[in-house]
Every structure is written in structure tokens, then in C-alpha cells.
Design a protein around this motif. Structure first.
Motif, mmCIF file in Angstrom:
data_model
loop_
_atom_site.group_PDB
_atom_site.id
_atom_site.type_symbol
_atom_site.label_atom_id
_atom_site.label_comp_id
_atom_site.label_asym_id
_atom_site.label_seq_id
_atom_site.Cartn_x
_atom_site.Cartn_y
_atom_site.Cartn_z
ATOM 1 N N ILE A 1 0.841 -1.205 0.000
ATOM 2 C CA ILE A 1 0.000 0.000 0.000
ATOM 3 C C ILE A 1 0.874 1.251 0.000
ATOM 4 O O ILE A 1 0.599 2.218 -0.710
ATOM 5 C CB ILE A 1 -0.966 -0.021 1.201
ATOM 6 C CG1 ILE A 1 -1.988 -1.150 1.035
ATOM 7 C CG2 ILE A 1 -1.671 1.316 1.358
ATOM 8 C CD1 ILE A 1 -2.842 -1.391 2.264
ATOM 9 N N PHE B 1 0.811 4.174 -3.006
ATOM 10 C CA PHE B 1 0.521 5.577 -2.721
ATOM 11 C C PHE B 1 1.783 6.425 -2.793
ATOM 12 O O PHE B 1 1.722 7.605 -3.166
ATOM 13 C CB PHE B 1 -0.155 5.725 -1.352
ATOM 14 C CG PHE B 1 -1.616 5.452 -1.398
ATOM 15 C CD1 PHE B 1 -2.512 6.406 -1.836
ATOM 16 C CD2 PHE B 1 -2.121 4.227 -1.022
ATOM 17 C CE1 PHE B 1 -3.870 6.161 -1.891
ATOM 18 C CE2 PHE B 1 -3.479 3.956 -1.068
ATOM 19 C CZ PHE B 1 -4.352 4.930 -1.507
ATOM 20 N N ALA C 1 -4.898 2.712 3.956
ATOM 21 C CA ALA C 1 -5.053 3.225 2.595
ATOM 22 C C ALA C 1 -5.910 4.490 2.575
ATOM 23 O O ALA C 1 -5.622 5.430 1.822
ATOM 24 C CB ALA C 1 -5.667 2.155 1.699
#
Length: 117
Positions: free
Chosen positions: A23, A27, A87
Motif C-alpha cells: 500500500i 501511494f 489506505a
């Protein structure tokens, strides 16, 4: 399995490290894009015929540093949470970075002469 894992303690619900890394990398690429975009804009403005004054350097350097700070804060606040919350916090931070970048671009478009030397 010990009694702590069977009782639903926070240690039993912790997100696996590989999920946190995956994750973070996904990102992190978006945050890196925001950083490189701000850096390219800074270089383009600074290498122009008039250059930048002190305030222009401050605003545009802040736009370069801001994504790194927001990513660090979002990561530090949420890396121990479940994957969907982690997230969501990173996404919220990315939205804050996007709003800040739009403000910098709008300021440069409207008050661009005040940024130039």
C-alpha cells in the motif's frame, strides 16, 4: 495459538508487513509524482528570464517539501491500523497534497508577477 491471539487482541488483527509495504509503495508513487511535478515547476520558474524572488522560492520550495511531509505524517499516523484504514489515510493525505498543489498553481497564475524577481 495463544490466548492473546484467540481473544481478538490488536496483535491478532495487525496488518501483515507486506500489505503495509504494498500500500505504501502504491501511494508513494502518487506522492512522488506530486513532488516531481512541483520540482519541475520550480525549475521552470527559476530558469525563466526573470527568475524568482524570495517569496517565490519559499512558495515553490514548500510545494516540493509538502508531499514528503504529508506522506510521512499519514504513514506515521496509520501504519498500525487495518489495511483499509491505512489506505484511506494515505488517500486523504494525497487529496490534501492535491488541493495544496492546485492552490500553488492558482496563486502562480493569478499573482505570478509577485513570484518573479
Amino acid at each position: 495459538m495463544g490466548p492473546a491471539a484467540a481473544s481478538g487482541s490488536p496483535a491478532a488483527k495487525r496488518t501483515p508487513v507486506w500489505v503495509v509495504v504494498a500500500i505504501s509503495v502504491v501511494f508513494g508513487l502518487f506522492y512522488a509524482y506530486a513532488l516531481w511535478n512541483a520540482l519541475a515547476f520550480l525549475i521552470a520558474q527559476a530558469s525563466g528570464p526573470l527568475g524568482l524572488n524570495g517569496y517565490g522560492w519559499f512558495v515553490l520550495l514548500l510545494a516540493v517539501v509538502f508531499p514528503v511531509g504529508v506522506f510521512g505524517a499519514a504513514f506515521a499516523l496509520s501504519w498500525r491500523r487495518p489495511a483499509w484504514q491505512f489506505a484511506l489515510v494515505l488517500f486523504t493525505g494525497l487529496c490534501v497534497v492535491a488541493v495544496f498543489w492546485l492552490n500553488v498553481i492558482a496563486y502562480a497564475a493569478v499573482y505570478g508577477a509577485s513570484l518573479l524577481g
